[in-house]
Design an enzyme around this catalytic site. Structure first.
Site, short mmCIF file in Angstrom:
data_model
loop_
_atom_site.label_atom_id
_atom_site.label_comp_id
_atom_site.label_asym_id
_atom_site.label_seq_id
_atom_site.Cartn_x
_atom_site.Cartn_y
_atom_site.Cartn_z
N TYR B 16 2.61 5.87 7.97
CA TYR B 16 3.01 7.26 8.16
C TYR B 16 2.31 8.16 7.16
O TYR B 16 1.83 7.70 6.13
CB TYR B 16 4.53 7.41 7.96
CG TYR B 16 5.34 6.58 8.92
CD1 TYR B 16 5.69 7.08 10.17
CD2 TYR B 16 5.73 5.28 8.58
CE1 TYR B 16 6.44 6.31 11.05
CE2 TYR B 16 6.47 4.51 9.47
CZ TYR B 16 6.82 5.03 10.70
OH TYR B 16 7.54 4.28 11.57
N CYS B 17 2.30 9.46 7.48
CA CYS B 17 1.71 10.45 6.58
C CYS B 17 2.31 10.31 5.19
O CYS B 17 3.53 10.23 5.10
CB CYS B 17 1.98 11.86 7.11
SG CYS B 17 1.52 13.15 5.97
N PRO B 18 1.60 10.31 4.10
CA PRO B 18 0.14 10.50 4.04
C PRO B 18 -0.61 9.17 3.98
O PRO B 18 -1.75 9.17 3.51
CB PRO B 18 -0.02 11.27 2.73
CG PRO B 18 1.03 10.67 1.84
CD PRO B 18 2.18 10.27 2.75
N GLY B 19 -0.02 8.08 4.46
CA GLY B 19 -0.64 6.76 4.36
C GLY B 19 -2.09 6.72 4.80
O GLY B 19 -2.97 6.31 4.03
#
Lengths: 384, 79
Positions: B16-19
């Site tokens: 998921y963001c910011p992954g």
């Protein structure tokens, strides 16, 4: 004898041990199960309090208690440094030579900070991720008479995601009270394209930054510090001069989980988001900061994960299915968020529901203070 | 499609963001000028954020493709 071994005496490790101990009370009393917690120091440190050493006059001594005092009598505590986790032999080796076998293993070894990964961090930058670091930041703030303050993040993920914003808001309020605000510029650097990872929180925080006259710099991933010119440089090629530099240090998972081959180089254990099992192992669980879950690295996360792990371990030992609801983690996290001027808000969310922070008010600020003060009697003992 | 040779694939699907952005940043830090990095992402926000970051950081967006259930973002490291 079923051996349940918990590595780490932080929020997650302590709570999971106490909860498993209660669920397996009869098994433990009959000598059919044993719960042991391994901790390197034997001291339980309330890390969310570090920020208040820098910002609220909290003495470091009030953030530490003996781990033994937080564990139920039926839980054993082993104090020692973990040298190796051997998943094939199902044995943990300690530096003093002890070997501890497990049937069920909980890895709650947390996160570690690596300020040394950024050259000149120690001499140029401040942080609030240890009691010593926070005390040094307090001294720097006391000596500060105006100039440019830069707050930045030198690596993701890091513990307590709202903390750098909270510290920015609290410093801004303090400088106003001290009559130093007019002579001070405050810059907040976010590594991503907005002020905070979660969009709804970013939408709440961005206007507050603007209101308080804090300049927001997005996509600023701290790369280097130039101590001669007193500038902090980003990977993106920007630089910002500073008089007082406050950086979240880079974080990694525990060295032992990397060296034991359980986690990749960054040290975060590959973890199933619902069962909290380390992937591929039904006898190993990860909890708290040690996981690679896309959630806040925060005591609150460990707090809500612990009952799930405890239920799953108890079910295995007792030879039953885990309870449908209690045995599945939904990603629940709840944490307070300081805004400054005696106000705060609350972030409550899970995997499927992003936070909808209420309008900042005094209640949530006081809630955080009360929670911090009463922590010792509540969370580790499983009372809330 | 691009004819550029991809030198590294960052499979950030499921992250998921910011992954995905953080994994791209790691690859950029580790890579050499001229490397072409392909990021696979299922996170909708990253499709917007990563091109913005590429522009700010002075690299080149080679391609942004819709794949089967994920996005492929191809980046050339320019500096």
């Amino acid at each position: 004898m079923r051996e349940i071994l918990v590595l780490g005496g932080g929020v997650g490790g302590t709570l999971v041990a106490n909860l498993v101990g209660r669920k397996l009370k009869a098994e433990i009393a009959a000598g059919r199960a044993r719960v042991r917690v391994v901790d390197e120091t034997g001291d339980h440190v309330y890390q969310p309090g570090f920020m208040y050493i820098a910002m609220g006059g909290e003495p470091a001594s009030s953030l530490v208690r003996p781990e033994r005092s937080l564990l139920d009598a039926r839980i054993e505590l082993v104090v020692g440094r973990i040298e190796r986790i051997d998943p094939a032999a199902k044995v943990v080796r300690l530096a003093d030579g002890q070997e501890l076998a497990w049937d069920e293993l909980v890895v709650a070894t947390g996160a570690r900070i690596l300020p040394e990964a950024i050259p000149h961090f120690a001499t140029e930058a401040h942080h609030f991720y240890s009691a010593e670091g926070a005390a040094r930041l307090r001294q720097a703030l006391d000596a500060f008479t105006g100039g440019r303050i830069v707050v930045g993040i030198a690596g993701m993920p890091y513990k307590c995601p709202p903390a750098p914003l909270e510290v920015t808001f609290l410093i801004e309020a303090e400088l106003r009270e001290r009559g130093l605000r007019d002579g001070t510029e405050i810059h907040y650097c976010s590594p991503i394209g907005r002020a905070f990872t979660i969009e709804s929180v970013s939408e709440m925080a961005t206007p507050i930054l603007a209101e308080k006259g804090v300049e927001l710099h997005t996509f600023f991933n701290v790369e280097a510090i130039d101590p001669e010119r007193k500038v902090v440089q980003s990977l993106e090629g920007e630089e910002l001069p500073y008089d007082l530099l406050i950086l979240v240090p880079p974080h990694k998972g525990a060295r032992v989980v990397i060296e034991s081959g359980l986690a990749p180089a960054a040290g975060w254990l590959p973890t199933d988001p619902q069962t909290l099992n380390v992937r591929g192992r039904d006898d190993i669980w990860a909890i708290g900061d040690a996981t690679d879950l896309p959630l806040s690295k925060a005591g609150s996360t460990a707090h809500f994960e612990a009952p799930v792990v405890a239920e799953r371990i108890a079910a295995r030992v007792l030879g039953r299915e885990p309870a449908a609801k209690e045995g599945v983690y939904t990603g629940k996290v709840m944490c307070f968020f300081e805004i400054g001027d005696g106000k705060g808000t609350l972030l409550r969310f899970d995997y499927d529901h992003p936070p909808q922070p209420p309008k900042p008010n005094r209640v949530w600020h006081l809630g955080k203070i009360v929670f911090n003060k009463t922590y010792w009697h509540t969370v580790p003992r499983g009372r809330i | 499609m691009t004819t550029t040779t991809i030198t590294r694939v960052v499979d950030a699907r499921g992250s998921y963001c910011p992954g995905p952005l953080m994994e791209l940043i790691r690859a950029i830090r580790e890579g050499a000028v001229g490397d072409v990095i392909s990021v696979y992402s299922t996170d909708k926000g990253s499709k917007v954020d990563i091109p913005k970051w590429i522009e700010k950081a002075g690299h080149r967006l080679v391609a942004l493709e819709d794949r089967d259930g994920y996005d492929e973002i191809v980046v050339e490291k320019l500096r």
